[in-house]
Design a protein around this motif. Structure first.
Motif, PDB file in Angstrom:
ATOM      1  N   ILE A  43       1.259  -1.093  -0.393  1.00 52.89           N
ATOM      2  CA  ILE A  43       0.054  -0.030   0.010  1.00 52.89           C
ATOM      3  C   ILE A  43       1.032   1.031  -0.159  1.00 52.89           C
ATOM      4  O   ILE A  43       0.499   2.233  -1.150  1.00 52.89           O
ATOM      5  CB  ILE A  43      -0.957  -0.003   1.277  1.00 52.89           C
ATOM      6  N   ARG A  44       2.365   1.049   0.716  1.00 52.82           N
ATOM      7  CA  ARG A  44       2.743   2.368   1.037  1.00 52.82           C
ATOM      8  C   ARG A  44       3.853   2.498  -0.725  1.00 52.82           C
ATOM      9  O   ARG A  44       3.930   3.540  -0.579  1.00 52.82           O
ATOM     10  CB  ARG A  44       3.817   2.208   2.349  1.00 52.82           C
ATOM     11  N   GLU A  45       3.390   1.491  -1.181  1.00 48.27           N
ATOM     12  CA  GLU A  45       4.768   1.332  -2.410  1.00 48.27           C
ATOM     13  C   GLU A  45       3.898   1.674  -3.325  1.00 48.27           C
ATOM     14  O   GLU A  45       3.807   2.213  -4.479  1.00 48.27           O
ATOM     15  CB  GLU A  45       4.941   0.376  -3.295  1.00 48.27           C
ATOM     16  N   PHE A  46       2.163   1.129  -4.067  1.00 46.21           N
ATOM     17  CA  PHE A  46       1.138   1.955  -4.769  1.00 46.21           C
ATOM     18  C   PHE A  46       1.424   3.101  -5.750  1.00 46.21           C
ATOM     19  O   PHE A  46       1.165   3.051  -6.563  1.00 46.21           O
ATOM     20  CB  PHE A  46      -0.550   1.227  -4.278  1.00 46.21           C
ATOM     21  N   PRO A  47       1.026   4.107  -4.750  1.00 46.25           N
ATOM     22  CA  PRO A  47       1.405   5.525  -5.319  1.00 46.25           C
ATOM     23  C   PRO A  47       2.274   6.019  -6.244  1.00 46.25           C
ATOM     24  O   PRO A  47       2.067   6.397  -6.882  1.00 46.25           O
ATOM     25  CB  PRO A  47       1.346   6.779  -4.306  1.00 46.25           C
ATOM     26  N   LYS A  48       3.600   4.438  -6.469  1.00 37.39           N
ATOM     27  CA  LYS A  48       4.397   4.922  -6.856  1.00 37.39           C
ATOM     28  C   LYS A  48       4.504   4.755  -8.534  1.00 37.39           C
ATOM     29  O   LYS A  48       4.632   4.861  -9.263  1.00 37.39           O
ATOM     30  CB  LYS A  48       6.038   4.150  -6.407  1.00 37.39           C
ATOM     31  N   PHE A  49       3.086   4.188  -8.777  1.00 35.51           N
ATOM     32  CA  PHE A  49       2.832   3.148  -9.818  1.00 35.51           C
ATOM     33  C   PHE A  49       1.621   4.846 -10.788  1.00 35.51           C
ATOM     34  O   PHE A  49       1.528   4.147 -11.862  1.00 35.51           O
ATOM     35  CB  PHE A  49       1.597   2.492  -9.749  1.00 35.51           C
ATOM     36  N   GLY A  50       1.503   5.772  -9.907  1.00 39.78           N
ATOM     37  CA  GLY A  50       0.809   6.897 -10.628  1.00 39.78           C
ATOM     38  C   GLY A  50      -0.940   6.429 -11.074  1.00 39.78           C
ATOM     39  O   GLY A  50      -1.219   7.420 -11.781  1.00 39.78           O
ATOM     40  N   ARG A  51      -1.153   5.359  -9.899  1.00 41.45           N
ATOM     41  CA  ARG A  51      -2.479   5.502 -10.135  1.00 41.45           C
ATOM     42  C   ARG A  51      -3.526   5.561  -9.289  1.00 41.45           C
ATOM     43  O   ARG A  51      -2.866   4.960  -7.789  1.00 41.45           O
ATOM     44  CB  ARG A  51      -2.825   3.721 -10.788  1.00 41.45           C
ATOM     45  N   ALA A  52      -4.190   6.484  -9.605  1.00 48.05           N
ATOM     46  CA  ALA A  52      -4.776   7.153  -8.512  1.00 48.05           C
ATOM     47  C   ALA A  52      -5.761   4.785  -8.018  1.00 48.05           C
ATOM     48  O   ALA A  52      -6.716   5.442  -6.386  1.00 48.05           O
ATOM     49  CB  ALA A  52      -6.318   8.266  -8.367  1.00 48.05           C
ATOM     50  N   GLY A  53      -6.031   4.366  -8.095  1.00 42.45           N
ATOM     51  CA  GLY A  53      -7.190   3.042  -7.983  1.00 42.45           C
ATOM     52  C   GLY A  53      -6.167   1.841  -8.464  1.00 42.45           C
ATOM     53  O   GLY A  53      -5.792   1.992  -9.826  1.00 42.45           O
ATOM     54  N   VAL A  54      -6.908   0.729  -7.817  1.00 45.03           N
ATOM     55  CA  VAL A  54      -6.378  -0.572  -7.913  1.00 45.03           C
ATOM     56  C   VAL A  54      -6.730  -1.154  -9.535  1.00 45.03           C
ATOM     57  O   VAL A  54      -8.313   0.030 -10.054  1.00 45.03           O
ATOM     58  CB  VAL A  54      -6.509  -1.448  -7.002  1.00 45.03           C
ATOM     59  N   PHE A  55      -6.852  -1.579 -10.049  1.00 44.55           N
ATOM     60  CA  PHE A  55      -7.143  -2.288 -11.404  1.00 44.55           C
ATOM     61  C   PHE A  55      -8.592  -2.075 -11.557  1.00 44.55           C
ATOM     62  O   PHE A  55      -9.045  -2.599 -11.880  1.00 44.55           O
ATOM     63  CB  PHE A  55      -5.993  -3.260 -12.144  1.00 44.55           C
ATOM     64  N   ASP A  56      -8.643  -3.346 -10.007  1.00 44.80           N
ATOM     65  CA  ASP A  56     -10.275  -3.211  -9.747  1.00 44.80           C
ATOM     66  C   ASP A  56     -10.589  -4.023  -9.165  1.00 44.80           C
ATOM     67  O   ASP A  56     -10.198  -5.082  -7.858  1.00 44.80           O
ATOM     68  CB  ASP A  56     -10.687  -5.304 -10.983  1.00 44.80           C
ATOM     69  N   PRO A  57     -11.505  -3.368  -8.289  1.00 46.84           N
ATOM     70  CA  PRO A  57     -11.258  -4.135  -6.495  1.00 46.84           C
ATOM     71  C   PRO A  57     -12.282  -4.940  -6.324  1.00 46.84           C
ATOM     72  O   PRO A  57     -12.302  -5.371  -5.202  1.00 46.84           O
ATOM     73  CB  PRO A  57     -12.239  -2.203  -6.303  1.00 46.84           C
ATOM     74  N   GLY A  58     -12.598  -5.276  -7.446  1.00 40.69           N
ATOM     75  CA  GLY A  58     -13.725  -6.812  -6.916  1.00 40.69           C
ATOM     76  C   GLY A  58     -12.183  -7.842  -7.020  1.00 40.69           C
ATOM     77  O   GLY A  58     -12.693  -9.170  -7.440  1.00 40.69           O
ATOM     78  N   ARG A  59     -10.967  -7.690  -7.266  1.00 42.20           N
ATOM     79  CA  ARG A  59     -10.311  -8.780  -7.633  1.00 42.20           C
ATOM     80  C   ARG A  59      -9.168  -8.349  -6.638  1.00 42.20           C
ATOM     81  O   ARG A  59      -7.547  -8.757  -7.011  1.00 42.20           O
ATOM     82  CB  ARG A  59      -9.951  -8.734  -9.624  1.00 42.20           C
ATOM     83  N   ILE A  60      -9.049  -7.932  -5.968  1.00 45.10           N
ATOM     84  CA  ILE A  60      -8.283  -7.533  -4.505  1.00 45.10           C
ATOM     85  C   ILE A  60      -8.602  -7.895  -3.552  1.00 45.10           C
ATOM     86  O   ILE A  60      -9.636  -8.199  -2.724  1.00 45.10           O
ATOM     87  CB  ILE A  60      -7.622  -6.637  -4.327  1.00 45.10           C
ATOM     88  N   ALA A  61      -8.221  -9.232  -2.545  1.00 45.08           N
ATOM     89  CA  ALA A  61      -8.519  -9.181  -1.335  1.00 45.08           C
ATOM     90  C   ALA A  61      -7.489  -8.849  -0.429  1.00 45.08           C
ATOM     91  O   ALA A  61      -5.529  -9.434  -0.649  1.00 45.08           O
ATOM     92  CB  ALA A  61      -8.295 -10.877  -1.357  1.00 45.08           C
ATOM     93  N   LEU A  62      -7.668  -8.634   0.990  1.00 47.59           N
ATOM     94  CA  LEU A  62      -7.018  -7.963   2.127  1.00 47.59           C
ATOM     95  C   LEU A  62      -7.247  -8.371   3.263  1.00 47.59           C
ATOM     96  O   LEU A  62      -8.303  -8.692   3.778  1.00 47.59           O
ATOM     97  CB  LEU A  62      -6.884  -6.421   1.873  1.00 47.59           C
ATOM     98  N   VAL A  63      -6.397  -9.597   3.893  1.00 45.70           N
ATOM     99  CA  VAL A  63      -7.093 -10.728   4.717  1.00 45.70           C
ATOM    100  C   VAL A  63      -5.957 -10.027   5.807  1.00 45.70           C
ATOM    101  O   VAL A  63      -5.568 -10.168   6.234  1.00 45.70           O
ATOM    102  CB  VAL A  63      -7.073 -11.643   4.427  1.00 45.70           C
ATOM    103  N   PRO A  64      -6.902  -9.265   7.327  1.00 44.53           N
ATOM    104  CA  PRO A  64      -5.662  -9.181   8.296  1.00 44.53           C
ATOM    105  C   PRO A  64      -5.793 -10.691   9.855  1.00 44.53           C
ATOM    106  O   PRO A  64      -6.832 -11.050  10.066  1.00 44.53           O
ATOM    107  CB  PRO A  64      -6.702  -8.534   9.142  1.00 44.53           C
ATOM    108  N   ASP A  65      -4.939 -11.750   9.088  1.00 44.89           N
ATOM    109  CA  ASP A  65      -4.667 -12.777   9.616  1.00 44.89           C
ATOM    110  C   ASP A  65      -3.421 -13.159  10.220  1.00 44.89           C
ATOM    111  O   ASP A  65      -3.255 -13.993  11.119  1.00 44.89           O
ATOM    112  CB  ASP A  65      -5.934 -14.075   8.773  1.00 44.89           C
ATOM    113  N   HIS A  66      -2.398 -12.176  10.283  1.00 52.54           N
ATOM    114  CA  HIS A  66      -1.357 -12.278  10.743  1.00 52.54           C
ATOM    115  C   HIS A  66      -0.985 -12.002  12.653  1.00 52.54           C
ATOM    116  O   HIS A  66      -0.461 -12.714  13.541  1.00 52.54           O
ATOM    117  CB  HIS A  66      -0.548 -12.317  10.262  1.00 52.54           C
ATOM    118  N   PHE A  67      -1.805 -10.447  11.971  1.00 55.73           N
ATOM    119  CA  PHE A  67      -1.492  -9.435  13.424  1.00 55.73           C
ATOM    120  C   PHE A  67      -2.563 -10.042  14.126  1.00 55.73           C
ATOM    121  O   PHE A  67      -2.999  -8.772  14.925  1.00 55.73           O
ATOM    122  CB  PHE A  67      -0.689  -8.554  13.201  1.00 55.73           C
TER     123      PHE A  67
END
Length: 183
Positions: A43-67
């Motif tokens: 997420i901290r690296e994402f802005p360096k790609f010059g895009r405002a948004g992800v390619f498809d919000p329906g094809r990203i999965a974020l799971v808080p399960d380690h911490f």
């Protein structure tokens, strides 16, 4: 040309009839996975790609399960970064702790997010687990995850295959995991 299952999946996602071992290709992604350890870096690296948004919000999965549950403030901050990004980007598959969560590599198949023929990258070394479902999946670094979230595709070196023929019976207390670790 005969191809392995992995090669067939990669060829299909690269828009090609065939690929061969060792070749470098660019292929479209069905799913990009991150967890509460790896996603904040992406997420901290994402802005360096010059895009405002992800390619498809329906094809990203974020799971808080380690911490989770959070053991300290730093763990809570990691999860907060992921939660804020999921909200900001309208990520369809953000799994909030205490609501709809679980172990990422069990949760995604249970939710029907990974199926046979899919191409999945995840910023977690166990992402290759989805091969058991007939998907091509591999772990990547957090910056590769950021690139995948941005472009919806990434590069792969087409893997070679080896044939293993097992003969005989396993000794008592020896199981499949012992065999694969030995191999």
């Amino acid at each position: 040309m005969r191809m392995t299952m992995s090669q067939k999946i990669l060829a299909a996602h690269a828009g090609r009839d065939s690929v061969h071992a060792g070749e470098l290709i660019v292929a479209k992604l069905d799913l990009v996975l991150g967890n509460d350890i790896t996603a904040p870096v992406a997420i901290r690296e994402f802005p360096k790609f010059g895009r405002a948004g992800v390619f498809d919000p329906g094809r990203i999965a974020l799971v808080p399960d380690h911490f989770t549950p959070n053991k300290d403030i730093k763990a809570a901050e990691q999860c907060a970064v992921m939660r804020a990004f999921a909200h900001e980007q309208n990520i369809a598959h953000y799994f909030e702790v205490g609501h709809d969560c679980g172990i990422e590599h069990a949760l995604l198949p249970e939710k029907g997010l990974v199926t046979a023929g899919d191409l999945v990258i995840g910023a977690d070394s166990h992402t290759c687990t989805y091969g058991a479902l007939g998907a091509f999946s591999t772990g990547v670094g957090s910056t590769d995850m950021a690139a995948g979230m941005s472009a919806g595709k990434t590069w792969f070196r087409v893997p070679s295959a080896i044939r293993v023929v097992l003969r005989g019976r396993l000794r008592e207390w020896v199981c499949g995991k012992d065999v694969i670790l030995h191999l």
